[in-house]
Design a protein around this motif. Structure first.
Motif, PDB file in Angstrom:
ATOM      1  N   ASP A  24       0.871  -1.182   0.000  1.00 26.05           N
ATOM      2  CA  ASP A  24       0.000   0.000   0.000  1.00 26.05           C
ATOM      3  C   ASP A  24       0.906   1.230   0.000  1.00 26.05           C
ATOM      4  OD1 ASP A  24      -2.035  -1.836   0.410  1.00 26.05           O
ATOM      5  OD2 ASP A  24      -2.699  -1.002   2.322  1.00 26.05           O
ATOM      6  N   ASP A  56      -3.467   0.507  -3.299  1.00 23.24           N
ATOM      7  CA  ASP A  56      -3.271  -0.833  -2.720  1.00 23.24           C
ATOM      8  C   ASP A  56      -2.863  -1.755  -3.855  1.00 23.24           C
ATOM      9  OD1 ASP A  56      -3.515  -3.412  -1.737  1.00 23.24           O
ATOM     10  OD2 ASP A  56      -5.468  -3.092  -0.804  1.00 23.24           O
ATOM     11  N   ASP A 116      -8.160  -2.126   2.126  1.00 17.50           N
ATOM     12  CA  ASP A 116      -8.939  -3.234   2.685  1.00 17.50           C
ATOM     13  C   ASP A 116      -8.136  -4.015   3.733  1.00 17.50           C
ATOM     14  OD1 ASP A 116      -7.154  -4.553   1.067  1.00 17.50           O
ATOM     15  OD2 ASP A 116      -8.657  -5.785   0.046  1.00 17.50           O
ATOM     16  N   GLY A 117      -6.947  -3.520   4.062  1.00 22.68           N
ATOM     17  CA  GLY A 117      -6.208  -4.099   5.179  1.00 22.68           C
ATOM     18  C   GLY A 117      -6.715  -3.622   6.534  1.00 22.68           C
ATOM     19  N   ASP A 176      -3.078  -8.729   5.476  1.00 23.42           N
ATOM     20  CA  ASP A 176      -2.783  -7.880   4.317  1.00 23.42           C
ATOM     21  C   ASP A 176      -1.970  -6.669   4.779  1.00 23.42           C
ATOM     22  OD1 ASP A 176      -2.828  -6.934   1.715  1.00 23.42           O
ATOM     23  OD2 ASP A 176      -4.994  -6.614   1.637  1.00 23.42           O
TER      24      ASP A 176
HETATM   25 MN   LIG Z   1      -5.186  -4.964   0.219  1.00 26.42          MN
END
Ligand SMILES: [Mn+2]
Length: 188
Positions: free
Chosen positions: A16, A33, A145-146, A179
């Motif tokens: 990211d 990302d 989305d981590g 992630d």
């Molecule tokens: Mn991700």
């Protein structure tokens, strides 16, 4: 402004990446990302940031995303959110592709801005640049989305001012263990 990144594996670069640039009449904020994690993800996300850093702020977000899509063709690709904030007009332009989030928080009410389906670097459909007004005290919060979806962002930001230390503290609380994770905070 505050920002924080955390790589999934401490020995690998973060897939990211965040960018904040001063423009003629405001700020450009971006969060990418790279797909997956590790070196290839880092390369793709860094390439997106380098492209954004050298693109005129006057270019439309549609043309910026089309350009990044071409430039990242030979990378893994990224999910990407970009905000161009004009202080003169107190409006921001926003567009995003893929699984990244941009929230506008006003008086404790969260508005989630839209993201098109696809991958920057592998094609996307339905890019929908939006123009939204920004009021004094509003927060813009960008994250990958981590970060877990169900965190109480409003409560965490109450009575706060943005800083890298705040972003790092929230990321440490909220980051998923599967992630890379990233968080960008801006308060108007
Ligand atoms: Mn991700």
């Amino acid at each position: 402004m505050g920002q924080a990144l955390r790589a999934l594996h401490p020995a690998e670069p973060c897939g990211d990446q965040i960018g904040c640039w001063r423009t003629a009449d405001g700020w450009r904020l971006a969060l990418a990302d790279g797909l997956g994690h590790g070196y290839e993800a880092h390369h793709a996300a860094t390439a997106a940031m380098q492209r954004l850093a050298t693109t005129a702020a006057s270019a439309s977000l549609a043309s910026i995303f089309a350009d990044c899509d071409q430039q990242l063709l030979h990378t893994r690709g990224v999910a990407l959110a970009v905000v161009d904030l004009s202080l003169a007009t107190a409006h921001c332009q926003h567009a995003a592709v893929g699984n990244v989030r941009t929230l506008l928080i006003r008086d404790g009410i969260v508005s989630r801005l839209g993201s098109a389906r696809g991958i920057v670097g592998a094609g996307f459909r339905g890019l929908h640049p939006e123009c939204v007004a920004i009021h004094p005290g509003d927060w813009l919060v960008l994250f990958s989305d981590g970060i877990r979806e169900n965190v109480d962002i409003v409560a965490a930001l109450a009575q706060q001012t943005p800083s890298d230390a705040l972003a790092a503290r929230l990321l440490a609380q909220w980051a998923d263990a599967r992630d890379d994770a990233s968080l960008l905070l801006y308060r108007h």
